[in-house]
Design an enzyme around this catalytic site. Structure first.
Site, PDB file in Angstrom:
ATOM      1  N   LYS A  57       0.676  -1.233  -0.104  1.00  0.00           N
ATOM      2  CA  LYS A  57       0.196  -0.356  -0.243  1.00  0.00           C
ATOM      3  C   LYS A  57       0.830   1.360  -0.137  1.00  0.00           C
ATOM      4  CE  LYS A  57      -3.035   2.480   2.870  1.00  0.00           C
ATOM      5  NZ  LYS A  57      -4.163   2.434   4.549  1.00  0.00           N
TER       6      LYS A  57
ATOM      7  N   LYS B 166      -9.769  12.422   8.182  1.00  0.00           N
ATOM      8  CA  LYS B 166      -9.611  12.860   9.236  1.00  0.00           C
ATOM      9  C   LYS B 166      -9.433  13.732  10.681  1.00  0.00           C
ATOM     10  CE  LYS B 166      -6.769   8.647   8.525  1.00  0.00           C
ATOM     11  NZ  LYS B 166      -7.056   7.662   8.715  1.00  0.00           N
TER      12      LYS B 166
ATOM     13  N   ASP C 245       1.387   5.799   5.441  1.00  0.00           N
ATOM     14  CA  ASP C 245       0.426   4.832   4.844  1.00  0.00           C
ATOM     15  C   ASP C 245       1.205   4.545   3.763  1.00  0.00           C
ATOM     16  OD1 ASP C 245      -1.427   3.837   5.807  1.00  0.00           O
ATOM     17  OD2 ASP C 245      -2.844   6.020   4.482  1.00  0.00           O
TER      18      ASP C 245
ATOM     19  N   ASP D 280     -12.307   7.033   3.498  1.00  0.00           N
ATOM     20  CA  ASP D 280     -11.004   7.017   4.270  1.00  0.00           C
ATOM     21  C   ASP D 280     -10.743   5.282   4.564  1.00  0.00           C
ATOM     22  OD1 ASP D 280      -8.759   7.732   6.128  1.00  0.00           O
ATOM     23  OD2 ASP D 280      -9.511   7.680   7.682  1.00  0.00           O
TER      24      ASP D 280
ATOM     25  N   GLU E 108      -8.662   4.027   1.747  1.00  0.00           N
ATOM     26  CA  GLU E 108      -8.809   3.219   0.528  1.00  0.00           C
ATOM     27  C   GLU E 108      -7.812   2.295   0.344  1.00  0.00           C
ATOM     28  OE1 GLU E 108      -7.377   5.240   3.361  1.00  0.00           O
ATOM     29  OE2 GLU E 108      -5.292   5.030   3.185  1.00  0.00           O
TER      30      GLU E 108
ATOM     31  N   ARG F 189      -7.806  -0.549   1.089  1.00  0.00           N
ATOM     32  CA  ARG F 189      -8.574  -1.353   0.478  1.00  0.00           C
ATOM     33  C   ARG F 189      -8.813  -1.455  -1.345  1.00  0.00           C
ATOM     34  NH1 ARG F 189     -12.363  -2.178   4.980  1.00  0.00           N
ATOM     35  NH2 ARG F 189     -10.709  -0.851   5.708  1.00  0.00           N
TER      36      ARG F 189
END
Ligand code: BES
Ligand code: MN
Ligand code: ZN
Length: 494
Positions: free
Chosen positions: A263, A275, A286, A345, A347, A349
């Site tokens: 990811k 968020k 992330d 949020d 995102e 997956r």
């Protein structure tokens, strides 16, 4: 030179102790009895023994004790790294303790250190030597790229003494692994205004220039041609467009390929499902999954491992904006399944849906995805252990075993067929979020829906482990590079 250290191996002889200003001894309680095997200068051996008699606690795993002894040419700093007792005395303990030892050597401004340990007099203990090298480099890691004034730090040349015949090769190997983890940490620690999907693509291209790796970068148009509607939807809100990056390593002729899919959300604002402000800046990390894949590919290619690996980095920036996807949108992924976007949020997956599908289309026979997918994994497992969701128990065992070698902890979560009910949509095939209950499990199962039939797959949720709040053992506050080492060791095993 890596993280202020250069390491080399040498044979254990009494002459090796000449010219050092630092000595680092790795000792467990039982090891002390074998201290004389090291052929230390007599006054040093006597001092350590006297100290040990009064300080039982020095053996506690991770404890650093420091003695300063006079020697002919000035002072000698002796750093004793405690490695526990009995069954605690494992390579894992040495990797952690070596991290703390690295910081002690630096603090004492040691310039020429010798590392010695009774366990390294056993020619079969190569794994301990590797662990010391990895731990020393990783514990010495600092991130100073954005400090305008460079801090002055002493560079330390370390010689590791042992009776291990292949010591030199092991040092080289461990150095490559530690370099890869440091590389991942750098990527994770750099902020979102510096790391975006395009700069990750450039980093991958750079690796492909230096190493036996084939690279491919898909831009928005190329992703649209391949109908990758899920990653495109996530990326459409940002001025930094998404990229799907693939690195291919062929080290084992026509053996089957395993795919590592990371990811790569270079910043996760949450999108329209934005968020809260507190802690949002942490979401620069992330892309840790993509970072781990990139670091692992770098090491696998540098080491010339005899395996075939495809690394896929599913990269996008998740931003709100006039073009951003909305909650309620329905998008179609590259494998044809439709997704109802409950939360923008969720995102990770979505980018991974197209990522794992692409890996399967490239012919991967095993798929492992790695992602800072959920906050829920922190609630389930804490900050030391990553979650696994998988369709194949054998693959899970291999990952856990590789993790043990790497000093990284993994735990499988149950994924009952009933859990899949939660991600069924009324209006599309799948929901991208099933809310809070079992969030780590439903997130993983969603990704599994995009893995081709019959392909062993495992999802690694590093939401809790990708960063550390404290400097401890071989971890340094900030990006940990978690997963990099496990993926390297796994490639050696598969
Ligand atoms: N990147 C986050 C997960 C995350 C949050 C990792 C905090 C580490 C610390 C992910 O994209 C996310 O936002 N997940 C949501 C999922 C939810 C909307 C189903 C979460 O965990 O709250
Ligand atoms: Mn998110
Ligand atoms: Zn995210």
């Amino acid at each position: 030179m890596l993280n202020g250290f250069t390491l080399q191996a040498a044979e254990l002889t009494a002459a090796a102790y000449e010219n050092m200003d630092g000595l680092c001894l790795f000792l467990c309680k039982e090891c002390l009895a074998a201290l004389s095997k090291l052929g230390l200068p007599q006054q040093v051996e006597a001092a350590v023994e006297t100290y040990a008699k009064r300080h039982e606690e020095m053996f506690e795993m991770g404890t650093i004790s420091e003695l300063v002894l006079p020697q002919e040419a000035g002072l000698l700093t002796v750093v004793i790294a405690g490695c526990g007792a009995g069954s605690e005395c494992k390579p894992v303990a040495f990797r952690k303790t070596a991290g703390a030892a690295a910081r002690a050597l630096r603090k004492a401004k040691v310039a020429r250190a010798i590392i010695a340990a009774p366990i390294l007099t056993n020619p079969k203990r190569g794994a301990y030597l590797e662990a010391i090298v990895e731990g020393l480099y990783l514990g010495g890691y600092t991130f100073t790229e954005f400090k305008s004034k460079a801090e002055k730090s002493v560079q330390c040349a370390v010689t590791l003494l042992s009776k291990i015949a292949e010591a030199e090769d092991l040092v080289k190997k461990a150095t490559i692994s530690a370099e890869a983890v440091s590389f991942t940490r750098d990527l994770v620690n750099r902020p979102g205004n510096v790391v975006n999907p395009q700069t990750l693509a450039e980093a991958a291209c750079q690796l492909a220039q230096e190493l036996p790796l084939e690279v491919e970068v898909l831009d928005e148009q190329q992703m649209a041609e391949r109908k990758m509607g899920a990653i495109l939807a996530v990326g459409q809100g940002s001025v930094n467009p998404p990229r799907l990056i693939t690195l291919k390593y062929n080290g084992a002729a026509d053996a089957p390929y395993v795919a590592y899919v990371g990811k790569g959300i270079t910043f996760d604002s949450g999108g329209i499902s934005i968020k809260p402000d507190t802690g949002m800046g942490e979401m620069k990390d992330d892309m840790s999954g993509a970072g781990a894949v990139l670091g692992a590919m770098k090491a696998i290619a540098s080491l010339g491992l005899k395996c075939n690996v495809i690394g896929v980095l599913a990269c996008a920036e998740n931003m709100p904006g006039g073009k951003a996807q909305r909650p309620g949108d329905i998008v179609t992924s590259a494998n044809g399944k439709t997704i109802e976007v409950i939360s923008t949020d969720a995102e990770g997956r979505m980018v991974l849906a197209d990522g794992v599908d692409y890996a399967c289309k490239l012919g991967a026979k095993k798929v492992i995805d790695i992602a800072t997918l959920t906050g829920a994994v922190i609630i389930a497992l804490g900050k030391e252990t990553s979650g696994i969701v998988s369709n194949n128990d054998e693959l899970v065992e291999q990952i856990k075993k590789a993790g043990k070698f790497a000093g990284e902890s993994f735990w499988q979560l149950p994924s009952l067929p009933e859990c899949k009910e939660a991600i069924k949509s009324d209006v599309a095939d799948l929901l991208n979020s099933a809310g809070r209950p079992g969030g780590c499990i439903t997130g993983g199962l969603f990704i599994g829906e995009f893995v081709a039939e019959g392909i062993p797959w495992a999802h690694l949720d590093i939401g809790g482990t990708s960063t550390s709040e404290k400097t401890e053992g071989f971890k340094v506050k900030g990006g940990t590079g978690f997963g990099t080492l496990t993926l390297i060791k796994l490639a050696e095993m598969l």
